[in-house]
Enzyme design. Structure first.
Site, PDB file in Angstrom:
ATOM      1  N   ILE A 154      26.269   2.927 -23.815  1.00  0.00           N
ATOM      2  CA  ILE A 154      25.650   3.266 -25.112  1.00  0.00           C
ATOM      3  C   ILE A 154      24.270   2.619 -25.140  1.00  0.00           C
ATOM      4  O   ILE A 154      24.159   1.407 -24.974  1.00  0.00           O
ATOM      5  CB  ILE A 154      26.356   2.654 -26.350  1.00  0.00           C
ATOM      6  CG1 ILE A 154      27.873   2.546 -26.174  1.00  0.00           C
ATOM      7  CG2 ILE A 154      26.002   3.395 -27.632  1.00  0.00           C
ATOM      8  CD1 ILE A 154      28.483   1.618 -27.217  1.00  0.00           C
ATOM      9  N   HIS A 155      23.257   3.423 -25.334  1.00  0.00           N
ATOM     10  CA  HIS A 155      21.935   2.804 -25.456  1.00  0.00           C
ATOM     11  C   HIS A 155      21.011   3.530 -26.430  1.00  0.00           C
ATOM     12  O   HIS A 155      19.962   3.021 -26.796  1.00  0.00           O
ATOM     13  CB  HIS A 155      21.239   2.773 -24.085  1.00  0.00           C
ATOM     14  CG  HIS A 155      20.701   4.097 -23.668  1.00  0.00           C
ATOM     15  ND1 HIS A 155      21.485   5.052 -23.102  1.00  0.00           N
ATOM     16  CD2 HIS A 155      19.456   4.630 -23.773  1.00  0.00           C
ATOM     17  CE1 HIS A 155      20.763   6.122 -22.841  1.00  0.00           C
ATOM     18  NE2 HIS A 155      19.530   5.895 -23.252  1.00  0.00           N
ATOM     19  N   ARG A 156      21.367   4.743 -26.821  1.00  0.00           N
ATOM     20  CA  ARG A 156      20.462   5.579 -27.594  1.00  0.00           C
ATOM     21  C   ARG A 156      20.108   4.920 -28.932  1.00  0.00           C
ATOM     22  O   ARG A 156      20.991   4.343 -29.596  1.00  0.00           O
ATOM     23  CB  ARG A 156      21.143   6.924 -27.823  1.00  0.00           C
ATOM     24  CG  ARG A 156      20.200   8.073 -27.835  1.00  0.00           C
ATOM     25  CD  ARG A 156      20.851   9.328 -27.397  1.00  0.00           C
ATOM     26  NE  ARG A 156      20.793   9.451 -25.961  1.00  0.00           N
ATOM     27  CZ  ARG A 156      19.691   9.659 -25.266  1.00  0.00           C
ATOM     28  NH1 ARG A 156      18.524   9.768 -25.871  1.00  0.00           N
ATOM     29  NH2 ARG A 156      19.735   9.752 -23.961  1.00  0.00           N
ATOM     30  N   ARG A 203      18.793  -3.020 -24.783  1.00  0.00           N
ATOM     31  CA  ARG A 203      18.612  -2.755 -26.217  1.00  0.00           C
ATOM     32  C   ARG A 203      19.936  -2.961 -26.973  1.00  0.00           C
ATOM     33  O   ARG A 203      19.969  -3.601 -28.026  1.00  0.00           O
ATOM     34  CB  ARG A 203      18.137  -1.318 -26.432  1.00  0.00           C
ATOM     35  CG  ARG A 203      18.159  -0.905 -27.894  1.00  0.00           C
ATOM     36  CD  ARG A 203      18.550   0.550 -28.005  1.00  0.00           C
ATOM     37  NE  ARG A 203      17.507   1.432 -27.510  1.00  0.00           N
ATOM     38  CZ  ARG A 203      16.408   1.740 -28.184  1.00  0.00           C
ATOM     39  NH1 ARG A 203      16.211   1.232 -29.370  1.00  0.00           N
ATOM     40  NH2 ARG A 203      15.520   2.556 -27.687  1.00  0.00           N
TER      41      ARG A 203
END
Ligand code: UD1
Length: 368
Positions: free
Chosen positions: A207-209, A242
């Site tokens: 998950i990074h969006r 992030r």
């Protein structure tokens, strides 16, 4: 015929590196092409950048602009400021950009403002979600490109709908497939051993969006769902910088401590393929992983409401499940209980995309 043709290729972020590796392999076959590689420095951590250059044997960049992180405006503007003098000095015959990151649009603008022909690899992809920064980058880059290389028929249709001249559009397939097919056999079970995992007995998660990680409630909901699922099946989670930063800022680190959830630093390309290939299913919000799982034949549950990789939905490997906690848990328990679907192969995704692109550009630029 001109002497040497200068191809200036600009990359900045992790998915870009995977896309240019086969291009540079292909350049080697052409004595009269002089490739110049510019890394904007958008991604700079060792695990986010150098590890891909090493693993995919990408040549050392001729220039590293050292742009780094920042707001979208800062990142894009800094790239333009630092790239323009390089382009003025090198005077390339063509500038090649890939994908949809901030480095892509910045380089595209620099190219066209200096009247240099521009090629965009992976053009025409649309999620039709203008809240995604990548969607803006895609639309604008495509509008000003001279050569638009698309992965499929449907991407070509997207471009035609936006008024782009069909003469500029070339269906060449998916360049990331070139990399995947070349590396697939090198992906061994070493990483599984290291993490004490068994084949087909764990899930792989990324998950990074921005839209999934920048808001506390959304990220917390996703991670709570993951934590529930990890009680039933181990989940490997290479964590993007992030996401890591936001988890710490929101004070929700304890969710990551769930038993069965194996959080590790970002992994190399080979380890990522190895982990995906042997997983029972993949949960992700990445674009690249949706297409990689389609080729690997692994079920992919995408933590998004829309996707620019709609072809992977049609081919049968991918499902959009959104980000609500209840829906994630339901979709996962559903996939665990099911037999694997037969996945259709995708036309042009055959490992020859970089050949088609370089051959075509070489011919077109020589003819100018
Ligand atoms: C970018 C792309 C996204 C792509 C993703 C792959 C844009 C708009 N987005 O998102 O499409 O899927 O790359 O990872 O270009 N950071 C580090 N070290 C790094 C890189 C980033 O610590 O090497 C951290 C920084 O805190 C940074 C944040 O991650 O602010 C986000 O990085 P950024 O380059 O802005 O975008 P990505 O989320 O990686």
């Amino acid at each position: 015929m001109k002497n040497k043709l200068k191809f200036l290729v600009v990359v900045g972020a992790r998915p870009n590196f995977i896309k240019i590796a086969p291009l540079f392999e292909e350049f080697k076959k052409y004595k009269s092409i002089k490739p110049i590689l510019v890394h904007t420095g958008q991604h700079y951590d060792f695990e986010m950048s150098q590890v891909f250059f090493d693993g995919l044997r990408i040549p050392k960049p001729n220039y590293n602009l050292g742009v780094g992180s920042g707001s979208h405006g800062v990142q894009t503007a800094k790239t333009m400021l630092k790239l323009e003098p390089v382009v003025l000095k090198e005077k390339p015959d063509i500038i090649v950009v890939v994908g949809d990151v901030n480095s892509t649009i910045a380089a595209a603008l620099v190219a066209k403002k200096l009247n240099i022909p521009l090629a965009h690899i992976e053009a025409g992809m649309r999620s039709y979600d203008s809240n995604m920064p990548e969607e803006i980058n895609r639309i604008l880059t495509d509008q000003i490109s001279d050569f638009l290389f698309v992965t499929s028929e449907s991407d070509k249709k997207n471009l035609l709908r936006e008024g782009i001249d069909s003469k500029k559009i070339f269906i060449v397939g998916n360049i990331m497939t070139d990399t995947l097919l070349k590396m697939i056999n090198k992906a061994t079970g070493k990483i599984l051993e290291k993490l004490s995992l068994k084949k087909n007995n764990y899930a792989f998660l990324t998950i990074h969006r921005a839209e999934n990680t920048n808001k506390k409630e959304i990220l917390k909901g996703i991670l709570e769902a993951i934590s529930r699922i990890s009680e039933r099946i181990p989940i490997v989670f290479p964590i993007h910088p992030r996401t890591k930063k936001n988890v710490e800022e929101f004070g929700i680190e304890t969710i990551l401590k769930s038993q069965g959830l194996i959080t590790i630093p970002p992994v190399s390309y080979i380890d990522s393929i190895g982990l995906m290939k042997n997983a029972i299913f993949v949960l992700t919000d990445s674009g690249g992983i949706q297409h990689e799982t389609a080729i690997l034949g692994v079920p992919c549950l995408t933590l998004r409401k829309n996707t620019e990789w709609s072809i992977t939905i049609k081919s049968g490997s991918n499902r959009l499940i959104g980000v609500s906690k209840v829906k994630i848990i339901k979709a996962v328990f559903d996939v665990i209980g099911r037999k694997k679907k037969r996945i259709k192969t995708i036309k042009y995704w055959d490992g020859k995309t970089s050949q088609r692109i370089v051959r075509l550009l070489y011919k077109k630029i020589n003819a100018r």
